[in-house]
Design an enzyme around this catalytic site. Structure first.
Site, short mmCIF file in Angstrom:
data_model
loop_
_atom_site.label_atom_id
_atom_site.label_comp_id
_atom_site.label_asym_id
_atom_site.label_seq_id
_atom_site.Cartn_x
_atom_site.Cartn_y
_atom_site.Cartn_z
N LYS A 187 14.67 0.75 63.63
CA LYS A 187 13.35 0.23 64.00
C LYS A 187 13.34 -0.11 65.49
O LYS A 187 13.86 -1.15 65.90
CB LYS A 187 12.99 -1.04 63.21
N GLU A 260 23.54 -8.20 69.94
CA GLU A 260 23.53 -8.17 71.42
C GLU A 260 22.30 -8.95 71.85
O GLU A 260 21.17 -8.46 71.69
CB GLU A 260 23.44 -6.73 71.92
N CYS A 294 19.08 -7.50 79.99
CA CYS A 294 19.85 -8.60 79.41
C CYS A 294 20.98 -9.06 80.32
O CYS A 294 21.33 -10.22 80.33
CB CYS A 294 20.40 -8.17 78.05
N GLU A 392 16.04 -18.22 79.48
CA GLU A 392 16.09 -16.87 80.03
C GLU A 392 14.66 -16.50 80.43
O GLU A 392 13.75 -16.53 79.60
CB GLU A 392 16.59 -15.91 78.93
P1 NAD Z 1 12.94 -9.69 70.02
O1 NAD Z 1 14.07 -10.39 69.36
O2 NAD Z 1 11.61 -10.33 70.00
O3 NAD Z 1 12.74 -8.23 69.42
C1 NAD Z 1 13.77 -7.28 69.35
C2 NAD Z 1 13.54 -6.37 68.15
O4 NAD Z 1 13.62 -7.15 66.97
C3 NAD Z 1 12.16 -5.71 68.14
O5 NAD Z 1 12.29 -4.39 67.63
C4 NAD Z 1 11.38 -6.59 67.17
O6 NAD Z 1 10.29 -5.92 66.55
C5 NAD Z 1 12.45 -6.95 66.16
N1 NAD Z 1 12.21 -8.19 65.40
C6 NAD Z 1 11.49 -9.27 65.81
N2 NAD Z 1 11.51 -10.21 64.83
C7 NAD Z 1 12.25 -9.72 63.80
C8 NAD Z 1 12.66 -10.21 62.52
N3 NAD Z 1 12.26 -11.41 62.11
N4 NAD Z 1 13.44 -9.44 61.75
C9 NAD Z 1 13.86 -8.23 62.18
N5 NAD Z 1 13.50 -7.70 63.36
C10 NAD Z 1 12.71 -8.43 64.19
O7 NAD Z 1 13.43 -9.42 71.52
P2 NAD Z 1 12.57 -8.87 72.72
O8 NAD Z 1 11.82 -9.99 73.34
O9 NAD Z 1 11.80 -7.67 72.32
O10 NAD Z 1 13.73 -8.36 73.72
C11 NAD Z 1 14.15 -9.11 74.79
C12 NAD Z 1 15.40 -9.89 74.44
O11 NAD Z 1 16.44 -8.98 74.10
C13 NAD Z 1 15.93 -10.70 75.61
O12 NAD Z 1 16.35 -11.94 75.14
C14 NAD Z 1 17.12 -9.88 76.09
O13 NAD Z 1 18.10 -10.62 76.77
C15 NAD Z 1 17.62 -9.31 74.81
N6 NAD Z 1 18.42 -8.10 75.07
C16 NAD Z 1 19.77 -8.17 74.89
C17 NAD Z 1 20.55 -7.05 75.19
C18 NAD Z 1 22.06 -7.07 75.04
O14 NAD Z 1 22.65 -6.01 75.07
N7 NAD Z 1 22.68 -8.23 74.91
C19 NAD Z 1 19.93 -5.87 75.63
C20 NAD Z 1 18.56 -5.87 75.79
C21 NAD Z 1 17.81 -6.98 75.49
#
Ligand code: NAD
Length: 523
Positions: A187, A260, A294, A392
């Site tokens: 997803k 991650e 990230c 962040e």
């Molecule tokens: P998010 O957690 O809101 O969403 C990430 C994914 O999870 C999306 O596909 C979203 O639809 C899904 N999701 C949301 N709620 C969910 C649930 N309850 N159950 C299952 N799936 C769900 O994150 P975001 O705001 O889209 O992304 C940014 C964040 O991601 C930042 O905090 C960034 O640091 C982090 N990030 C980390 C890395 C890493 O490698 N450590 C890489 C990229 C981004």
């Protein structure tokens, strides 16, 4: 699939869009959601939204495909990845177009994703045969017991990925899963579905069986939850808040999870640093992908001795950065990805300024360039209690701090719940490595911002503390998708006394043997 040229740079060819969205696991009458281009705020595609029942069906198809795929020799599976490596480089122009249109990033940031996927494919293909082969292990006694370690695929891996690096985060975690003999139900974030679908289409062209990689679309709490509920292992990239939720669900089901998550990444510029090089490092480390990375730095600690020179030069350099919606390499920094991102980044800057911080450069939106552009921004005087210090930002906003002694910088760099990435700048690389070991961050780059660790796929990548669980890249990035089985073959008598021996005597002989073999091992 052929390369379909776009006639207008701000639009995708509808034939390409149709071909891509047809692969979404959703019914023919599924409602559609628009994907919006951040450069213009205009819709570029309507993608079908899956239901939990569609996700269930995707798992059925993926499981059937996985059984056949796992029977193929590892070298054959690795061959698909090698072909994908070449295809991604050959089709880089199309990939970069789709990534830019969906995410609003600068083309140089899109290229970073292309390069990373190529590296991931090459690394995984080359290490998989060695890491997955059955290995001999020492048994309890030489010649008597022979051990084997066998690696099995987990089955179907559920991948949930975010919007910020939509190509690499969609694909780089899937490749080792495939190499290990798994299927994937994936997803991606709805905003960047086309990029994930393009990655899947290229993998299919490289020889991956169609049904092995299922893409589902929809809101995280509904469709993401259904993905987690069906998976044999979950690989999640996203926010720490969602990561905790997913870990709890995986714990309830007792399936493995790798997470991650977010970061608040420090950059330490020591007094002996090469100022020109570290200023360039700060520009890359803070403003790559408009800070929506990230591993990008949001806290910049600069030694007192060079603070004025470093900050003065950095401000000048940031002023010269070229912002814009260019579909070529002429822009340094692209747009934020969404209206929500613009709201959040603006709130962090306004909160800091209201509480006494100073804007050294940047500080506001640039609606003249596109609806969600925001200027690369440097702040001084940021203190705990401000959003820009505690949370962040995930945008182009960086707080600059001065330090006098190394211990002070180490303490500050570690004073965050996160532990993802750090960078250290010094002419004395031994000192840099010594200092790196004192930082509680999963990745530390010396005289580089983040690409040195990220791009070295032999090294593990992942977070300590609230930044995650498990690691991608390295050996762990592949082995997390396997189940280890131990097989021991007993060649002569079993490990129990023969019928004619009293257990007391057996215990005495065994004690003697354990002592002798321990001495032997100590040398
Ligand atoms: P998010 O957690 O809101 O969403 C990430 C994914 O999870 C999306 O596909 C979203 O639809 C899904 N999701 C949301 N709620 C969910 C649930 N309850 N159950 C299952 N799936 C769900 O994150 P975001 O705001 O889209 O992304 C940014 C964040 O991601 C930042 O905090 C960034 O640091 C982090 N990030 C980390 C890395 C890493 O490698 N450590 C890489 C990229 C981004």
């Amino acid at each position: 699939m052929t390369d379909l040229a776009t006639e207008r740079p701000d639009l995708l060819d509808p034939r390409l869009v149709d071909r891509l969205v047809n692969a979404v696991a959703a019914g023919p009458d599924a409602p559609r959601q628009h994907v919006v281009a951040p450069f213009t705020g205009e819709p570029i595609a309507a993608v079908p939204v899956s239901t939990p029942a569609d996700v269930e069906q995707a798992y059925v198809l993926a499981r059937a495909a996985q059984r056949e795929w796992a029977r193929r020799p590892v070298r054959e599976r690795a061959g698909v990845l090698r072909r994908l490596h070449d295809l991604v480089l050959d089709r880089q122009s199309l990939v970069a177009d789709v990534v830019q249109l969906e995410s609003g990033k600068a083309r140089r940031d899109a290229f970073e994703e292309i390069g990373d996927v190529a590296l991931a494919a090459r690394h995984t293909a080359s290490v998989a045969p060695r890491l997955l082969r059955t290995r001999r292990r020492a048994g309890i006694a030489p010649l008597v017991t022979r051990g084997y370690e066998v690696r099995h695929p987990k089955g179907v891996v559920g991948i949930v990925s975010p919007w910020n690096y939509p190509f690499t985060l969609a694909i780089s975690d899937a490749l080792p899963a495939f190499a290990a003999g798994n299927a994937v139900v994936h997803k991606p974030d709805t905003q960047t579905v086309l990029t994930a679908l393009l990655g899947r289409a290229l993998a299919v062209e490289a020889g991956l069986p169609e049904q092995l990689w299922q893409v589902v679309v929809g809101p995280g709490p509904v469709v993401g939850t259904a993905v987690v509920e069906g998976a044999d292992h979950v690989a999640f990239t996203g926010s720490t808040r969602t990561g905790r939720h997913i870990a709890a669900e995986a714990g309830r089901r007792l399936v493995g999870v790798s997470l991650e998550l977010g970061g608040k990444n420090p950059m330490l510029v020591l007094a002996d640093a090469d100022v020109s090089r570290s200023v360039e490092g700060a520009v890359l480390g803070c403003f790559a992908n408009a800070g929506q990375l990230c591993v990008s730095s949001e806290s910049l600690y600069v030694a007192d001795e060079i603070y004025e020179e470093f900050v003065g030069r950095l401000v000048e350099r940031v002023r010269r950065l070229r912002l814009g919606p260019a579909m070529d390499y002429s822009a340094d920094v692209g747009s934020l990805s969404s209206a929500e991102q613009l709201t959040k980044v603006t709130a962090h800057v306004e909160d800091a300024v209201a509480k006494g911080a100073t804007v050294l450069v940047g500080g506001g939106p640039r609606p003249d360039l596109g609806p969600w552009f925001f200027e690369p921004t440097l702040l001084s005087g940021v203190r705990p209690g401000m959003l820009a210090a505690d949370d962040e930002t995930f945008g182009p906003v960086v707080a600059v701090y001065r330090f006098t002694v190394e211990d002070e910088a180490v303490a500050a760099a570690n004073a965050t719940p996160y532990g993802l990435n750090a960078s250290i700048w010094t002419r004395d690389t031994r000192r840099g490595v010594r200092l790196a070991k004192r930082l509680h961050h999963g990745a530390v780059n010396v005289n580089e911002s983040y690409r040195a660790v990220w791009g070295s796929h032999e090294l593990h990548l992942g977070g300590m503390k609230a930044s995650g669980l498990g690691r991608r890249h390295g050996s762990e990035g592949l082995l997390r998708y396997t189940e280890v089985q131990s097989v021991a073959v007993q060649r002569v008598h079993g490990i129990h006394p023969p019928p004619w021996m009293a257990y007391e005597d057996f215990a005495r002989y065994m004690t003697r043997y354990l002592r002798a073999s321990h001495r032997g091992r100590r040398g």
